[in-house]
Design a protein around this motif. Structure first.
Motif, PDB file in Angstrom:
ATOM      1  N   VAL A  83      19.706  -8.495   2.056  1.00  0.00           N
ATOM      2  CA  VAL A  83      20.004  -9.011   0.733  1.00  0.00           C
ATOM      3  C   VAL A  83      20.299 -10.509   0.768  1.00  0.00           C
ATOM      4  O   VAL A  83      20.016 -11.239  -0.169  1.00  0.00           O
ATOM      5  CB  VAL A  83      21.199  -8.216   0.157  1.00  0.00           C
ATOM      6  CG1 VAL A  83      21.849  -8.943  -0.967  1.00  0.00           C
ATOM      7  CG2 VAL A  83      20.746  -6.856  -0.292  1.00  0.00           C
ATOM      8  N   TRP A  84      20.854 -10.968   1.879  1.00  0.00           N
ATOM      9  CA  TRP A  84      21.445 -12.310   1.884  1.00  0.00           C
ATOM     10  C   TRP A  84      20.485 -13.483   1.986  1.00  0.00           C
ATOM     11  O   TRP A  84      20.725 -14.497   1.344  1.00  0.00           O
ATOM     12  CB  TRP A  84      22.499 -12.406   2.999  1.00  0.00           C
ATOM     13  CG  TRP A  84      23.688 -11.612   2.634  1.00  0.00           C
ATOM     14  CD1 TRP A  84      23.928 -10.310   2.961  1.00  0.00           C
ATOM     15  CD2 TRP A  84      24.771 -12.000   1.806  1.00  0.00           C
ATOM     16  NE1 TRP A  84      25.086  -9.874   2.397  1.00  0.00           N
ATOM     17  CE2 TRP A  84      25.628 -10.886   1.698  1.00  0.00           C
ATOM     18  CE3 TRP A  84      25.104 -13.183   1.153  1.00  0.00           C
ATOM     19  CZ2 TRP A  84      26.801 -10.929   0.952  1.00  0.00           C
ATOM     20  CZ3 TRP A  84      26.275 -13.218   0.423  1.00  0.00           C
ATOM     21  CH2 TRP A  84      27.104 -12.116   0.325  1.00  0.00           C
ATOM     22  N   ALA A 123       0.875  -1.166   0.000  1.00  0.00           N
ATOM     23  CA  ALA A 123       0.000   0.000   0.000  1.00  0.00           C
ATOM     24  C   ALA A 123       0.912   1.215   0.000  1.00  0.00           C
ATOM     25  O   ALA A 123       2.088   1.091   0.303  1.00  0.00           O
ATOM     26  CB  ALA A 123      -0.883  -0.009   1.251  1.00  0.00           C
ATOM     27  N   LEU A 167      23.635   2.258  10.210  1.00  0.00           N
ATOM     28  CA  LEU A 167      22.694   1.242  10.666  1.00  0.00           C
ATOM     29  C   LEU A 167      21.745   0.848   9.551  1.00  0.00           C
ATOM     30  O   LEU A 167      21.510  -0.341   9.285  1.00  0.00           O
ATOM     31  CB  LEU A 167      21.923   1.797  11.872  1.00  0.00           C
ATOM     32  CG  LEU A 167      20.828   0.904  12.429  1.00  0.00           C
ATOM     33  CD1 LEU A 167      21.458  -0.322  13.039  1.00  0.00           C
ATOM     34  CD2 LEU A 167      20.005   1.644  13.458  1.00  0.00           C
ATOM     35  N   LEU A 223      22.043   1.202   6.260  1.00  0.00           N
ATOM     36  CA  LEU A 223      22.689   0.480   5.156  1.00  0.00           C
ATOM     37  C   LEU A 223      23.025  -0.943   5.572  1.00  0.00           C
ATOM     38  O   LEU A 223      22.942  -1.877   4.780  1.00  0.00           O
ATOM     39  CB  LEU A 223      23.947   1.223   4.711  1.00  0.00           C
ATOM     40  CG  LEU A 223      23.693   2.555   4.030  1.00  0.00           C
ATOM     41  CD1 LEU A 223      24.993   3.287   3.792  1.00  0.00           C
ATOM     42  CD2 LEU A 223      23.008   2.335   2.703  1.00  0.00           C
ATOM     43  N   MET A 224      23.395  -1.094   6.854  1.00  0.00           N
ATOM     44  CA  MET A 224      23.699  -2.428   7.361  1.00  0.00           C
ATOM     45  C   MET A 224      22.468  -3.323   7.259  1.00  0.00           C
ATOM     46  O   MET A 224      22.560  -4.482   6.826  1.00  0.00           O
ATOM     47  CB  MET A 224      24.132  -2.308   8.819  1.00  0.00           C
ATOM     48  CG  MET A 224      24.522  -3.617   9.438  1.00  0.00           C
ATOM     49  SD  MET A 224      26.251  -3.846   9.220  1.00  0.00           S
ATOM     50  CE  MET A 224      26.738  -3.731  10.907  1.00  0.00           C
ATOM     51  N   ILE A 254      19.979  -2.996   5.229  1.00  0.00           N
ATOM     52  CA  ILE A 254      19.752  -3.301   3.821  1.00  0.00           C
ATOM     53  C   ILE A 254      20.677  -4.434   3.385  1.00  0.00           C
ATOM     54  O   ILE A 254      20.272  -5.382   2.714  1.00  0.00           O
ATOM     55  CB  ILE A 254      20.004  -2.035   2.974  1.00  0.00           C
ATOM     56  CG1 ILE A 254      18.932  -0.994   3.248  1.00  0.00           C
ATOM     57  CG2 ILE A 254      20.025  -2.377   1.498  1.00  0.00           C
ATOM     58  CD1 ILE A 254      19.183   0.320   2.576  1.00  0.00           C
ATOM     59  N   PHE A 255      21.929  -4.305   3.798  1.00  0.00           N
ATOM     60  CA  PHE A 255      22.919  -5.309   3.418  1.00  0.00           C
ATOM     61  C   PHE A 255      22.525  -6.689   3.938  1.00  0.00           C
ATOM     62  O   PHE A 255      22.613  -7.688   3.230  1.00  0.00           O
ATOM     63  CB  PHE A 255      24.280  -4.900   3.981  1.00  0.00           C
ATOM     64  CG  PHE A 255      25.403  -5.759   3.503  1.00  0.00           C
ATOM     65  CD1 PHE A 255      25.806  -5.690   2.186  1.00  0.00           C
ATOM     66  CD2 PHE A 255      26.046  -6.619   4.355  1.00  0.00           C
ATOM     67  CE1 PHE A 255      26.836  -6.466   1.723  1.00  0.00           C
ATOM     68  CE2 PHE A 255      27.077  -7.403   3.905  1.00  0.00           C
ATOM     69  CZ  PHE A 255      27.469  -7.328   2.585  1.00  0.00           C
ATOM     70  N   VAL A 272      19.694 -15.647  -1.000  1.00  0.00           N
ATOM     71  CA  VAL A 272      20.695 -16.528  -1.596  1.00  0.00           C
ATOM     72  C   VAL A 272      20.618 -17.910  -0.987  1.00  0.00           C
ATOM     73  O   VAL A 272      20.669 -18.926  -1.684  1.00  0.00           O
ATOM     74  CB  VAL A 272      22.108 -15.970  -1.360  1.00  0.00           C
ATOM     75  CG1 VAL A 272      23.123 -16.801  -2.092  1.00  0.00           C
ATOM     76  CG2 VAL A 272      22.176 -14.534  -1.762  1.00  0.00           C
ATOM     77  N   SER A 302      16.990 -18.597  -4.522  1.00  0.00           N
ATOM     78  CA  SER A 302      18.056 -18.742  -5.498  1.00  0.00           C
ATOM     79  C   SER A 302      18.883 -17.488  -5.722  1.00  0.00           C
ATOM     80  O   SER A 302      20.052 -17.569  -6.046  1.00  0.00           O
ATOM     81  CB  SER A 302      17.465 -19.186  -6.832  1.00  0.00           C
ATOM     82  OG  SER A 302      16.592 -18.182  -7.282  1.00  0.00           O
ATOM     83  N   ALA A 303      18.318 -16.301  -5.563  1.00  0.00           N
ATOM     84  CA  ALA A 303      19.063 -15.125  -5.994  1.00  0.00           C
ATOM     85  C   ALA A 303      19.103 -14.075  -4.899  1.00  0.00           C
ATOM     86  O   ALA A 303      18.327 -14.110  -3.947  1.00  0.00           O
ATOM     87  CB  ALA A 303      18.427 -14.527  -7.241  1.00  0.00           C
ATOM     88  N   PHE A 304      20.017 -13.125  -5.055  1.00  0.00           N
ATOM     89  CA  PHE A 304      20.112 -12.027  -4.127  1.00  0.00           C
ATOM     90  C   PHE A 304      18.816 -11.238  -4.122  1.00  0.00           C
ATOM     91  O   PHE A 304      18.149 -11.085  -5.138  1.00  0.00           O
ATOM     92  CB  PHE A 304      21.238 -11.090  -4.542  1.00  0.00           C
ATOM     93  CG  PHE A 304      22.560 -11.545  -4.085  1.00  0.00           C
ATOM     94  CD1 PHE A 304      22.919 -11.425  -2.768  1.00  0.00           C
ATOM     95  CD2 PHE A 304      23.432 -12.141  -4.968  1.00  0.00           C
ATOM     96  CE1 PHE A 304      24.145 -11.859  -2.339  1.00  0.00           C
ATOM     97  CE2 PHE A 304      24.660 -12.574  -4.544  1.00  0.00           C
ATOM     98  CZ  PHE A 304      25.016 -12.440  -3.234  1.00  0.00           C
ATOM     99  N   MET A 305      18.487 -10.713  -2.977  1.00  0.00           N
ATOM    100  CA  MET A 305      17.361  -9.802  -2.810  1.00  0.00           C
ATOM    101  C   MET A 305      16.024 -10.474  -3.054  1.00  0.00           C
ATOM    102  O   MET A 305      15.022  -9.808  -3.198  1.00  0.00           O
ATOM    103  CB  MET A 305      17.487  -8.581  -3.745  1.00  0.00           C
ATOM    104  CG  MET A 305      18.714  -7.790  -3.496  1.00  0.00           C
ATOM    105  SD  MET A 305      18.792  -6.367  -4.546  1.00  0.00           S
ATOM    106  CE  MET A 305      17.726  -5.249  -3.678  1.00  0.00           C
ATOM    107  N   GLU A 306      16.001 -11.791  -3.139  1.00  0.00           N
ATOM    108  CA  GLU A 306      14.723 -12.447  -3.329  1.00  0.00           C
ATOM    109  C   GLU A 306      13.931 -12.333  -2.023  1.00  0.00           C
ATOM    110  O   GLU A 306      14.459 -12.549  -0.941  1.00  0.00           O
ATOM    111  CB  GLU A 306      14.950 -13.912  -3.695  1.00  0.00           C
ATOM    112  CG  GLU A 306      13.704 -14.555  -4.209  1.00  0.00           C
ATOM    113  CD  GLU A 306      14.014 -15.711  -5.128  1.00  0.00           C
ATOM    114  OE1 GLU A 306      15.187 -15.881  -5.480  1.00  0.00           O
ATOM    115  OE2 GLU A 306      13.077 -16.439  -5.474  1.00  0.00           O
ATOM    116  N   GLY A 307      12.664 -11.975  -2.137  1.00  0.00           N
ATOM    117  CA  GLY A 307      11.887 -11.752  -0.927  1.00  0.00           C
ATOM    118  C   GLY A 307      11.543 -13.051  -0.219  1.00  0.00           C
ATOM    119  O   GLY A 307      11.100 -14.020  -0.820  1.00  0.00           O
TER     120      GLY A 307
END
Lengths: 141, 496, 113
Positions: A81-82, A31, A72, A74-75, A77-78, A85, A89-94
């Motif tokens: 991302v993991w 939303a 904090l 950015l950390m 977010i970083f 994996v 299968s892939a980075f940033m997959e929800g």
């Protein structure tokens, strides 16, 4: 600026803004709302104090530096991302899962939410940093 | 193929760590070691590419034409390897040559965000994503160019910022129009649509916007004014970083876009490219010849040599494109080397003005040897890397019948040689002029020589192993000229 | 209507870019940034009354707007915001240092030296 009304109002409006920003953050993703706009509001609540008094006062009174907010955020977010994996299968997959909570159907929680919180904190840091950099009087050669 | 994302994630993680831990000792270690890690990853990706073919990664698990896709083909991989080598060198250079008014951690933070933006621009397979990475890179470079707080820097910064912003808007406008007409942003999908459809109107409006936008970023002929106005203002480390990398990203996008998208109306675009390339070369070379300040000479040189890369693209045969790629790689190494050398000269003598210095050959023969390698590589003396690059371009020009541009390229070679010899004569051979009162003679320690040594070695090796580098660039050119391979490996033949 | 607005914004932006004052120059840049955002929006199809959000109820695709240009423009706005703040801060510093708002004074870095 030195307006007594603004100074007193800032005390209360600031907390309203913070609460509102958190609500906006939480309703995000599917939303209108989310990390960026929430972060802007929360940053605004800090900026409000800066405008009502002086940015220098805000600078001295802030216990946490804006850079740390950004770090904090950015950390987070970083980190968000993991999981994609390792679980998919892939980075940033929800990755979504539901936290059961009594009396409701449970809260959905997932890595995109973590990402949003990261954006939230980063934007707070950036907004405050903008304010400082536009107002500071460090002398240049 | 999740490793494809590593060139983005490593600099991101390093930048975060620099933001969270602000001790200078950490910065001192994180900078060079982190850059080295990026270099290793790039090499690994390159070797992986050789065994497995084009590497792709669909970010977030969204399939190709819909989500953002990262692609590594030969061109991206070669650019990644060489640019990360430049990162290593500059991070070492920064340790010794940054002045005290620039905090090391702040520098490395923006250094890594710049690296992230650059790597992202190299490996992304999505046009809008390319724009985003460009902006990441530009924002970091804006901060870097004003770091150090001097008056000229503000002035140079405003010019740099204004022109690059206009370039970004044009890029975005072209991209929006392209999306409106084709309905996709994926590069491979776009290339396929444009190939199957013969309407030039699809590309031409966006095309000219892209041309101007990348022209500003790559500093080609009528659009280069921001470069010499701003590059000599910041600290030499930052200038070196920019000189080695920024314009080359512009050239990379030129090569990528012109091979993938500009399939209609090719004679027009190629002639346009050749004409601008010719003017870029000559004007850059002549302007370089008229200056007596090393950083300004070398800044104009960057422009002059962008001309060669664009020329290779304009001739548009496999050999020419391979030559353009070879030239870009060689130029990144040699140009960075020349800037590093000028920084070392300035550290010894305290000034960049060639008229005030001299006698370095007698005082410091090692520096003289290390300077002459990138300088002669730039001028194109065999057996250094620049010779083979120019040779390929000129051979391709003759084979394809583009005699005028080839003649211009040869002539510019002489101009380049002239300005390199000017630096050599003035700084190294000439006696130290007497009129200068404060003859600063700072002695350099061995870590000061390290960055230049790496670059000189790389340049020599690139000349000696020119055959294998040549085969890689040929491979890259073949992939670019015949992009069906690229399209297929991105879309995996799943397109309706 | 909106396309005319884009044209007006671009015209105003270019006019401002050609002025001598740095502040007006920056205003011109901001105009151009907004004009570009609108251009992207329009060229990629801006429709009234259709949201880009899917809640379980809507199944008909024709009732939805293309969410892509919205995402693009949102990103572009964020980037434009950052740039505007940065260039304004830069201009402010420049004004403090030199006390001038005249673009013609910006020629020291180009002079032969």
């Amino acid at each position: 600026m030195n307006s007594i009304i603004l100074q007193i109002a800032s005390k209360y409006v600031r907390w309203l803004l913070v609460i509102f920003s958190v609500i906006i953050l939480l309703r995000g993703h599917n939303a209108p709302g989310g990390g960026f706009i929430g972060g802007l509001l929360a940053g605004l609540s800090l900026a409000y104090k800066g405008f009502a008094f002086t940015p220098e006062l805000l600078k001295t009174e802030m216990k946490v530096k804006p850079e740390s907010f950004m770090g904090l955020g950015l950390m987070l977010i970083f980190i968000s991302v993991w999981p994609g994996v390792f679980i998919k299968s892939a980075f940033m997959e929800g990755i979504w899962f539901t936290i059961p909570f009594p009396f409701t159907e449970g809260y959905k929680f997932g890595t995109p939410f973590l990402f949003d919180i990261g954006v939230f904190f980063t934007v707070i840091g950036v907004t405050v940093l903008f304010l400082f950099s536009l107002s500071n009087n460090k002398s240049w050669k | 193929m999740n490793i494809v994302a590593l060139p983005l994630l490593i600099p991101f993680a390093l930048a975060i760590s620099l933001l969270l831990f602000r001790s200078p000792t950490i910065g001192r270690w994180v900078g060079p070691l982190g850059s080295f890690a990026i270099f290793i990853v790039s090499l690994y990706l390159f070797s992986n590419l050789q065994t497995n073919g084009i590497l792709t990664l669909n970010m977030g698990g969204w399939d190709a034409p819909f989500g953002i896709v990262l692609v590594i083909d030969y061109l991206s991989a070669l650019m990644l390897v060489v640019s990360s080598l430049i990162l290593v060198v500059v991070s070492l250079f920064a340790l010794r040559f940054l002045t005290d008014d620039i905090p090391l951690n702040r520098f490395y933070f923006f250094f890594f965000t710049l690296a992230m933006g650059m790597n992202g621009a190299f490996i992304t397979g999505d046009v809008f994503n390319l724009y985003v990475w460009f902006e990441v890179m530009l924002i970091s470079s804006f901060v870097l160019i004003t770091m150090g707080k001097k008056k000229e820097q503000l002035e140079g910064g405003i010019k740099y910022l204004a022109l690059n912003l206009i370039g970004s808007f044009l890029f975005l406008a072209g991209l929006g129009l392209l999306y409106g007409k084709t309905g996709t942003l994926n590069m491979a999908h776009l290339a396929e649509i444009l190939r199957n459809d013969n309407q030039a109107v699809l590309m031409n409006t966006s095309g000219i916007l892209f041309f101007v936008a990348f022209g500003i970023k790559a500093a080609i002929f009528p659009l280069y004014f921001w470069l010499p106005a701003s590059y000599h203002t910041p600290n030499i480390t930052i200038t070196t970083l920019f000189a080695g990398l920024l314009t080359k990203v512009g050239v990379y996008t030129f090569i990528r876009f012109f091979t993938l998208f500009f399939v209609q109306d090719q004679p027009f675009w190629h002639n346009l490219l050749l004409i601008t390339a010719g003017f870029t070369m000559v004007i850059g070379g002549m302007a370089a010849a008229s200056y007596y300040e090393t950083r300004r000479i070398l800044s104009y040189h960057i422009i002059s040599q962008i001309g060669y890369m664009i020329m290779g693209l304009g001739i548009f045969t496999p050999l020419a494109i391979a030559g353009a790629v070879f030239f870009t790689l060689h130029n990144m190494i040699a140009k960075t080397g020349a800037f590093v050398a000028s920084g070392m000269i300035a550290k010894i003598k305290g000034t960049y003005q060639l008229k005030e210095i001299g006698g370095l050959y007698k005082d410091n023969p090692l520096l003289a040897v290390l300077f002459i390698i990138p300088a002669f590589a730039l001028a194109g003396i065999p057996p250094l890397s620049g010779f083979f690059a120019k040779f390929m371009l000129i051979k391709a020009g003759f084979e394809n019948g583009n005699y005028i541009i080839t003649a211009v390229a040869l002539l510019t070679g002489i101009l380049t040689l002239y300005s390199m010899i000017k630096i050599w004569n003035e700084a190294f051979l000439k006696k130290q002029p007497d009129n200068q009162a404060g003859k600063v003679d700072v002695k350099l320690a061995w870590p000061d020589y390290l960055p230049l040594t790496i670059l000189a070695t790389a340049s020599v090796l690139m000349g000696i192993f020119a055959a294998s580098v040549f085969s890689y660039t040929m491979e890259a050119a073949n992939q670019l000229i015949e992009p069906s391979h690229y399209i297929n490996s991105v879309l995996k033949n799943k397109m309706p | 209507m909106l396309s005319i607005l884009v044209g007006v914004l671009y015209t105003a932006g270019v006019y401002m870019l050609l002025r001598r004052s740095i502040l007006k120059f920056i205003i011109g840049i901001i105009f151009m940034s907004n004009a570009t955002n609108l251009l992207v929006f329009i060229s990629a199809g801006l429709v009234a009354g259709k949201p880009a959000f899917v809640n379980g109820a809507t199944t008909n695709v024709s009732q939805l707007a293309d969410p892509m240009p919205q995402a693009l423009v949102l990103t572009a706005i964020v980037i434009g915001l950052g740039m505007a703040v940065f260039i304004l801060a830069l201009k402010y510093k420049y004004f403090e240092v030199t006390g001038t708002d005249d673009l013609d004074q910006l020629k020291q870095t180009d002079s032969q030296k």
